[in-house]
Scaffold this active site. Structure first.
Site, PDB file in Angstrom:
ATOM      1  N   ARG A   9      -3.801   4.333  -8.038  1.00  0.00           N
ATOM      2  CA  ARG A   9      -3.393   5.559  -7.484  1.00  0.00           C
ATOM      3  C   ARG A   9      -1.839   5.839  -8.096  1.00  0.00           C
ATOM      4  NH1 ARG A   9      -4.381   4.885  -1.396  1.00  0.00           N
ATOM      5  NH2 ARG A   9      -3.756   2.734  -1.846  1.00  0.00           N
ATOM      6  N   ASP A  32      -1.123   8.988   9.966  1.00  0.00           N
ATOM      7  CA  ASP A  32      -1.948   8.288   8.872  1.00  0.00           C
ATOM      8  C   ASP A  32      -3.393   7.542   9.371  1.00  0.00           C
ATOM      9  OD1 ASP A  32      -2.067   7.448   6.092  1.00  0.00           O
ATOM     10  OD2 ASP A  32      -2.219   5.473   7.296  1.00  0.00           O
ATOM     11  N   GLU A  90      -3.935  13.140   9.171  1.00  0.00           N
ATOM     12  CA  GLU A  90      -4.485  12.888   7.722  1.00  0.00           C
ATOM     13  C   GLU A  90      -5.671  12.282   7.868  1.00  0.00           C
ATOM     14  OE1 GLU A  90      -5.113  10.055   4.489  1.00  0.00           O
ATOM     15  OE2 GLU A  90      -4.749   9.389   6.350  1.00  0.00           O
ATOM     16  N   ARG A 143       3.316  13.017   9.947  1.00  0.00           N
ATOM     17  CA  ARG A 143       1.958  12.878   9.346  1.00  0.00           C
ATOM     18  C   ARG A 143       1.260  11.524   9.710  1.00  0.00           C
ATOM     19  NH1 ARG A 143      -0.339   9.633   5.570  1.00  0.00           N
ATOM     20  NH2 ARG A 143      -1.715  10.393   3.856  1.00  0.00           N
ATOM     21  N   ASP A 150       0.909  -1.233  -0.051  1.00  0.00           N
ATOM     22  CA  ASP A 150       0.026  -0.051  -0.146  1.00  0.00           C
ATOM     23  C   ASP A 150       0.863   1.267  -0.117  1.00  0.00           C
ATOM     24  OD1 ASP A 150      -2.320   1.789  -0.112  1.00  0.00           O
ATOM     25  OD2 ASP A 150      -2.581   1.515   2.166  1.00  0.00           O
ATOM     26  N   HIS A 160      -1.110  12.071  -3.193  1.00  0.00           N
ATOM     27  CA  HIS A 160      -0.766  10.584  -3.796  1.00  0.00           C
ATOM     28  C   HIS A 160      -1.947   9.702  -3.708  1.00  0.00           C
ATOM     29  CE1 HIS A 160      -0.898   9.785   0.637  1.00  0.00           C
ATOM     30  NE2 HIS A 160      -1.048   8.676   0.425  1.00  0.00           N
ATOM     31  N   ASP A 161      -3.044  10.238  -3.251  1.00  0.00           N
ATOM     32  CA  ASP A 161      -4.240   9.418  -2.991  1.00  0.00           C
ATOM     33  C   ASP A 161      -5.199   9.718  -4.246  1.00  0.00           C
ATOM     34  OD1 ASP A 161      -3.681   7.380  -0.953  1.00  0.00           O
ATOM     35  OD2 ASP A 161      -4.287   8.734   0.682  1.00  0.00           O
ATOM     36  N   HIS A 178      -2.713   1.296  11.822  1.00  0.00           N
ATOM     37  CA  HIS A 178      -2.830  -0.237  11.714  1.00  0.00           C
ATOM     38  C   HIS A 178      -1.166  -0.556  11.388  1.00  0.00           C
ATOM     39  CE1 HIS A 178      -3.752   2.036   8.006  1.00  0.00           C
ATOM     40  NE2 HIS A 178      -2.584   1.470   7.406  1.00  0.00           N
ATOM     41  N   GLN A 235      -3.121  -4.963   6.197  1.00  0.00           N
ATOM     42  CA  GLN A 235      -2.984  -4.296   7.175  1.00  0.00           C
ATOM     43  C   GLN A 235      -4.028  -4.345   8.539  1.00  0.00           C
ATOM     44  OE1 GLN A 235      -3.748  -1.564   3.957  1.00  0.00           O
ATOM     45  NE2 GLN A 235      -2.124  -0.283   4.478  1.00  0.00           N
TER      46      GLN A 235
HETATM   47  C1  GLC Z   1      -3.921   7.060   4.132  1.00  0.00           C
HETATM   48  C2  GLC Z   1      -2.931   7.056   3.200  1.00  0.00           C
HETATM   49  C3  GLC Z   1      -3.424   6.091   2.142  1.00  0.00           C
HETATM   50  C4  GLC Z   1      -3.300   4.525   2.279  1.00  0.00           C
HETATM   51  C5  GLC Z   1      -4.273   4.524   3.868  1.00  0.00           C
HETATM   52  C6  GLC Z   1      -4.175   3.466   4.479  1.00  0.00           C
HETATM   53  O1  GLC Z   1      -5.092   7.430   3.643  1.00  0.00           O
HETATM   54  O2  GLC Z   1      -2.913   8.456   2.455  1.00  0.00           O
HETATM   55  O3  GLC Z   1      -2.367   6.050   0.845  1.00  0.00           O
HETATM   56  O4  GLC Z   1      -3.852   3.677   1.533  1.00  0.00           O
HETATM   57  O5  GLC Z   1      -3.970   5.565   4.703  1.00  0.00           O
HETATM   58  O6  GLC Z   1      -2.837   3.302   5.216  1.00  0.00           O
END
Ligand code: GLC
Length: 657
Positions: free
Chosen positions: A531, A295, A337, A293, A152, A406-407, A195, A263
């Site tokens: 992505r 996540d 995030e 950051r 991922d 990036h998403d 995770h 995950q």
């Molecule tokens: C966040 C990341 C993304 C990832 C997800 C799971 O949203 O930006 O790229 O797939 O977390 O970790």
């Protein structure tokens, strides 16, 4: 005095001394000079209320609460003792200048280490390039040791204390952080705190049957609880797997897996998990990482009968992380995030008693979405209303603004906001998905669909900035007037994220207009995740054209550099001062007003490919008259007539003083 307050006070008196004693007995801490020991205890005293309030809510009911707290703070004391000298000085600098990340000179750049520069040492060689742009903040995409195979994009971490060996070592990371810092660039990295990879040692121990590690995750013996939870849960990656739980035969259990099967969601009801993650944060901060950051923070706490996103406890966890990390590394910034809808987003920057006490930074995904909406619709009405509806953020917090990341782009537009401007939310989201995947007639965009969910018809979009803004289609058809419009769209989007306030991010390659990259399809570990279409390898050959204004690359790059310069000198863009979207009385012109003791600035943006006018009367009503300057060009503007904006032109108007 409220009940909670008196409990907190009781805890304060009964255990503060005990904690101090325990911390002092720690052999690493005990070696510190008295002055540094006292500095730690002073911080503990000052931040006590901030840390005990969320922790007591989260874990106060447990019998083990007090010893756990003492042990956790002892661990923080150890991290404090291990903080390198240069970073102690950095803490001092940050404490002396707490608004450093809100200033208008801040500029972020986001890159994949390997795709940008091969490895971490390679990044050091690119510092000159970053300096030329004016970058002050570098976010290197996930770089801690991921699981082998599909991971991922690095968001499945198997060891938080090691770097992905393909990119270098922890020592390389620390060296890079130092070099960046000496060039006034702060390093940001991802901390995947919701995770771990299923190959993380905690998960392996859990799998081997160790109950204490099984308690690190959310595991269920049968489908009873998973089915009950599923009633109200979303599916985040419906294309990758159905549902939020995965069955493992060897465990004979269902494990909570919100994202990919590999995950595993962590169980923050278990205070041991909290302490582990906090120690990891401080470990990374001690390597010189300045911004974490965090996540997927919206998912950190689960509650039956809800969507298990944005729960009050998720906020308390973040508040506790902030208060406790400050004991050892007060210079560290936390960035949330949380890609969620407007009402849910704001609290990550702290509300009420937690104002300025949760995350310092959060991604402004709503701004990103409404800007794309403006370009598709050629109207600024929804953007104005949706942003007006967002409550103010605390003065010490700041947005991180971006035009894409990036998403994928998910259309976070609420029914309420849409209804207020007379449109249907569902229909508008469908329109945006169609528009940006090029299905809508006469669309300029060349994006692709991501995670179509037939259950709710949700369709997210992937694509590089330049491809979504029309450059790919224009270049393919060698249509020069369309190329011109695409360049203007790219600059307009950046202009608005620069003007909004906060830290604007440039995603690697966008400064030279890189298009969609389909090469990911050849890599079996990436091929099923589109992505990667907008995560290209940096085209260094193209960067060679960046100083040539005759090239598309040069037009974009130099346009951005001018914006960066203008932003630096426009101090009223400091993030502590609020920005208000205003009606310009022309639906096709988006307006933002900053009005505060630092100055008044009116930002007007024509979101169409036709000239647009804002009336002289409207400008006068907004108290902009007489001699005005466009801060983008530093040229005066004649305000005795209506103001006409060229296609996609933006002006930053300030009254001459
Ligand atoms: C966040 C990341 C993304 C990832 C997800 C799971 O949203 O930006 O790229 O797939 O977390 O970790």
């Amino acid at each position: 005095m409220g009940v909670n307050q008196s409990i907190t006070n009781m805890i304060a008196t009964s255990i503060q001394n005990q904690i101090k004693q325990q911390v002092t007995q720690d052999p690493t801490f005990a070696k510190l000079y008295k002055y540094r020991q006292n500095q730690f205890f002073q911080r503990l005293e000052v931040y006590w209320e901030d840390l005990i309030r969320p922790l007591h809510h989260l874990y106060g009911h447990l019998d083990t609460f007090e010893p756990w707290l003492a042990d956790t703070i002892t661990r923080i004391g150890r991290a404090y003792a291990q903080r390198p000298h240069e970073l102690q000085l950095l803490d001092e600098k940050r404490l002396l200048q707490p608004d450093w990340y809100q200033k208008s000179n801040m500029l972020g750049y986001v890159a994949y280490t390997d795709r940008f520069a091969g490895n971490l040492n390679g990044v050091a060689d690119k510092i000159e390039y970053l300096n030329e742009l004016g970058v002050t903040y570098l976010h290197l995409m996930p770089l801690l040791k991921p699981r082998p195979g599909a991971n991922d994009g690095g968001y499945a971490v198997m060891n938080y204390r090691e770097v992905n060996p393909k990119l270098g070592s922890m020592k390389d990371l620390a060296n890079l952080a130092t070099q960046l810092r000496r060039n006034d660039i702060s390093l940001c990295i991802d901390l995947v705190c919701n995770h771990t990879a299923k190959e993380h040692k905690w998960a392996l121990q859990a799998r081997a049957g160790d109950q204490s590690y099984q308690d690190y995750y959310l595991m269920f013996p049968d489908r009873v609880m998973p089915d009950a939870y599923e009633e109200t849960l979303r599916e985040i990656f419906p294309d990758f797997k159905a549902g939020n739980f995965t069955y493992y035969e060897d465990l004979d259990k269902w494990v909570w897996t919100t994202f990919n099967e590999y995950q595993w969601d962590l169980n923050y009801q278990n205070p041991a998990v909290f302490t582990e993650m906090l120690e990891i944060m401080l470990y990374l901060a001690n390597q010189g990482v300045e911004i974490l950051r965090l996540d997927a923070v919206a998912f950190m706490w689960k509650r039956l009968g809800t969507d298990c996103e944005n729960q009050p406890e998720a906020h308390l966890l973040l508040q506790a992380f902030r208060a406790l990390s400050r004991l050892a590394a007060p210079g560290l910034l936390l960035k949330a995030e949380a890609i969620v809808s407007p009402p849910q987003l704001i609290p990550y920057l702290g509300r009420g008693v937690a104002a300025n006490k949760e995350c310092h930074l959060a991604y402004h995904n709503v701004l990103m979405v409404v800007l794309w909406s403006c370009l598709a619709e050629r109207k600024a009405v929804l953007a104005t209303k949706a942003l007006q509806n967002m409550p103010l953020i605390p003065s010490g917090a700041s947005w991180v603004t971006y035009v894409r990341c990036h998403d994928d782009i998910g259309w976070a537009i609420t029914e309420e906001d849409a209804a207020q401007v007379g449109i249907d939310g569902y229909a508008h989201r469908t329109f945006l998905s169609d528009f940006y995947t090029g299905r809508f007639p006469s669309s300029f965009a060349a994006g692709t669909t991501f995670q179509f969910n037939p259950k709710n018809n949700d369709r997210r979009v992937n694509g590089s900035l330049a491809s979504l803004a029309g450059l790919e289609t224009a270049v393919t058809h060698t249509n020069w007037s369309e190329v011109e419009l695409a360049i203007r769209r790219i600059l307009l989007l950046h202009n608005l994220i620069f003007a909004y306030g906060g830290i604007p991010l440039i995603y690697m390659g966008d400064e030279i207009g890189q298009l969609n990259d389909h090469s990911y399809l050849e890599d079996p570990d990436l091929a099923n995740d589109s992505r990667w279409i907008h995560r290209p390898f940096m085209d260094w050959e193209k960067t060679a054209e960046r100083h040539d204004p005759q090239t598309i690359t040069g037009r974009i790059y130099q346009g951005l550099c001018q914006l960066i310069e203008a932003r630096k000198r426009t101090v009223v863009l400091h993030a502590e001062t609020a920005v208000y979207p205003i009606w310009t009385h022309n639906d096709h012109v988006f307006g933002l007003l900053r009005d505060n003791p630092r100055g008044r600035l009116l930002i007007l943006a024509n979101v169409t490919e036709e000239p647009q006018t804002v009336s002289h009367d409207r400008l006068q009503q907004l108290n902009f008259s007489g001699l005005l300057y466009n801060r983008l060009t530093e040229k005066p503007i004649n305000m005795w007539q209506d103001l006409t904006l060229e296609p996609y032109q933006v002006v930053w108007l300030q009254q001459a003083t």
